[in-house]
Design a protein around this motif. Sequence first.
Motif, PDB file in Angstrom:
ATOM      1  N   UNK A 351       0.841  -1.481  -0.251  1.00  0.00           N
ATOM      2  CA  UNK A 351       0.012  -0.335  -0.156  1.00  0.00           C
ATOM      3  C   UNK A 351       0.959   0.960  -0.341  1.00  0.00           C
ATOM      4  N   UNK A 352       2.159   1.068   0.497  1.00  0.00           N
ATOM      5  CA  UNK A 352       2.976   2.611   0.364  1.00  0.00           C
ATOM      6  C   UNK A 352       3.053   3.032  -0.286  1.00  0.00           C
ATOM      7  N   UNK A 354       1.055   2.669  -3.552  1.00  0.00           N
ATOM      8  CA  UNK A 354      -0.012   3.381  -4.172  1.00  0.00           C
ATOM      9  C   UNK A 354      -0.051   4.657  -3.138  1.00  0.00           C
ATOM     10  N   UNK A 355       0.297   4.914  -1.604  1.00  0.00           N
ATOM     11  CA  UNK A 355       0.406   6.091  -1.118  1.00  0.00           C
ATOM     12  C   UNK A 355       1.449   6.656  -2.010  1.00  0.00           C
ATOM     13  N   UNK A 357       2.472   6.754  -4.869  1.00  0.00           N
ATOM     14  CA  UNK A 357       2.247   7.300  -6.180  1.00  0.00           C
ATOM     15  C   UNK A 357       0.985   7.907  -5.821  1.00  0.00           C
ATOM     16  N   UNK A 358      -0.162   7.759  -5.514  1.00  0.00           N
ATOM     17  CA  UNK A 358      -0.870   8.826  -5.457  1.00  0.00           C
ATOM     18  C   UNK A 358      -0.181  10.579  -4.699  1.00  0.00           C
TER      19      UNK A 358
ATOM     20  N   UNK B   4      -6.667   6.928  -7.584  1.00  0.00           N
ATOM     21  CA  UNK B   4      -5.902   7.575  -6.006  1.00  0.00           C
ATOM     22  C   UNK B   4      -6.755   7.487  -4.942  1.00  0.00           C
ATOM     23  N   UNK B   5      -5.970   6.661  -4.301  1.00  0.00           N
ATOM     24  CA  UNK B   5      -6.609   6.853  -2.773  1.00  0.00           C
ATOM     25  C   UNK B   5      -6.482   8.345  -2.384  1.00  0.00           C
ATOM     26  N   UNK B   6      -4.985   8.925  -2.206  1.00  0.00           N
ATOM     27  CA  UNK B   6      -5.043  10.338  -2.137  1.00  0.00           C
ATOM     28  C   UNK B   6      -5.390  11.731  -2.562  1.00  0.00           C
ATOM     29  N   UNK B 119      -4.614  -8.786   1.333  1.00  0.00           N
ATOM     30  CA  UNK B 119      -4.334  -7.853   0.691  1.00  0.00           C
ATOM     31  C   UNK B 119      -4.792  -7.971  -0.511  1.00  0.00           C
ATOM     32  N   UNK B 122      -6.616  -3.795  -3.258  1.00  0.00           N
ATOM     33  CA  UNK B 122      -6.283  -2.079  -2.975  1.00  0.00           C
ATOM     34  C   UNK B 122      -7.510  -2.280  -2.475  1.00  0.00           C
ATOM     35  N   UNK B 208      -3.182   4.764   9.776  1.00  0.00           N
ATOM     36  CA  UNK B 208      -2.329   4.675   8.461  1.00  0.00           C
ATOM     37  C   UNK B 208      -2.891   4.579   6.901  1.00  0.00           C
ATOM     38  N   UNK B 209      -3.730   3.774   6.665  1.00  0.00           N
ATOM     39  CA  UNK B 209      -4.225   3.687   5.539  1.00  0.00           C
ATOM     40  C   UNK B 209      -5.443   4.318   4.933  1.00  0.00           C
ATOM     41  N   UNK B 211      -6.136   7.394   7.386  1.00  0.00           N
ATOM     42  CA  UNK B 211      -6.334   8.478   6.941  1.00  0.00           C
ATOM     43  C   UNK B 211      -7.710   9.406   7.550  1.00  0.00           C
TER      44      UNK B 211
END
Lengths: 371, 239
Positions: A351-352, A354-355, A357-358, B4-6, B119, B122, B208-209, B211
């Motif tokens: 997941x890092x 992904x983060x 990348x984001x 994009x999760x952000x 996992x 995603x 963390x994931x 937020x």
Amino acid sequence: MTKKRPTVYEELQEKGYSRREFITFCGLMGAWLGLEASGVTQIVKALETKPRLPVIWLHLQECTCCSESFIRSSHPIVGDIVLDKISLDYTETLMAAAGHQAEKSLHDTMKNHKGEYILMVEGSIPTKEDGIYCCIGGKSAYEVLKEAATGAKAIVAWGNCASSGCVQAAEPNPTGATPIHKLVHGKPLINVQGCPPIAEVMAGVVVHILTFGRIPALDSLNRPKAFYSRRVHDTCYRRPNYDAGLFVQTFDDENAKRGYCLYKMGCKGPNTYNSCGVIRWNNGVSFPIQSGHPCIGCSEENFWDNGPFYEHLKSFPGFGIESTADKVGLGLGVATGAAITAHAVATNIRKRKLINKGLKEIEKEKENAKE
Amino acid sequence: MEQNILKLDPKLKLVYVWQQPVRIYHWTNALAILVLCLTGYLIGAPLAIQSGAEASYSYWFGIVRFIHFVAGYVFFFNFIFRIYWGFVGNEYSRWNNYIPLKKKQWKGILEVLKIDIFQLKLGPYETVGHNALASTTYFITFIAFVFQCLTGFGMYAAMSPSWFPKLFAWFVPLVGGDLAARHIHHLLMWVFILFAMIHIYLVFYHDFIERNGVTSSMIGGWKFIEVHDDEKGEVKDER
């Protein structure tokens, strides 16, 4: 059996007991049964006026330690009252008759005292292979029990065998040893627990039945409340050491010499209901804990399987005899810790990305916005 | 799910998830369990003290047991309160969150397993209150609570003159006596310890994931929930 039967007191007199000895015995019984002063008078009266109690005493799958305990009781009348005075019409171990005579004696008692005799049973009943593991006079123990139980006024199950199966019912129970209360229903039944029970407890139960004509008050496991309502731990003279946190660590250490609590040596006193701490054994001389040995919990169901005797925690089934709940728990704890670490690492790898990348995309967007 | 999760300007919404009584329950429960596990473990395996003192000068083991029993009462009534709150509290604390009776809940459990535990997929999978797997796990711990109370007070009944533990005395013969009850009680202690390890880790993980401030939400009660454009009912738009 039409002739008037002598009363218990008359028989005791015949045997040469003095009035003083008789009253001493009644007083002792009253105290053990936890009766008030007037209760002792009732005992005296009952023994003076009531004739002997017809008893059939069956010895099934057992070692006779209950009988052995009984005849070693503190007051001679205790033994006499059952073995001589309450008309022990049939008992495999002690009667003089043998073979057909013994069988006849058993059937006479069942016929002549139908509905009044007390059935006392020592030992468990094997149920596997049609009960061939214990046969008397060509009949299986179960058949003998069923026959004798039909006309009984009440049933007394002596000891751990008759009450919960004891050692022969321990894993894997090859003979299918079963306690009385699981086989006979619809009769008043008393479980006099212990391996063996204390002689005075056994006498107390008999005297209670004789005096009041009914079985004593029982707890949820059919044990007489007078003797089994408190844990050995609660009446233990070493209890102050427990509360003070003073424990024996090994059988040969200083603490053992000082007589500290045997809790860490696997003492089952905190989980065992019995009167050992109060009445004690062999004329009140001692009991296991007083002799420096932890209680093994012999008056509790499955006490052979709740071992090891010298470990405080029961061994854990399926993980070998060395495992305890703590060892299994600790093992799972370590495994969980490892799993958490692995998961955290996996999260960071998977997941890092992904983060990151984001984050890069956001940087780009920002730059685009500037332009 | 390659979205994009952000987001540059994520539309965040504050949701008041954990009401004050739930938060107080949570921390009382945490403290009680911590004290119960520590004292309980000591009762099971007391420290070795070599001392020449007379027993009458010391009472430390008695005090340890006393603390255990007091904490047991706190734990029990706190739990009873939580059950009550499961019927009167807000939608996130209601009882039906915890018992997986609906297909949707089982689907949720599967989703959480796929996304967060193994996992395979995603994320994100967002829920406002407990996620489906967490609430089912809490339900299992509630059952463990019940058995811990039954065995605990059941054994305590033998040594307490009070009427209250006597209400539990019937349970001990059902499991085969004090020794068996003690064994169950001891094993369940380890269940609580393992639960606490995983629980604390997963809270940090989700914080963390996702937020969403889940860690502090149990202190302040508020969670930050992202509002998606393609709302699919996962995040309810209501206060």
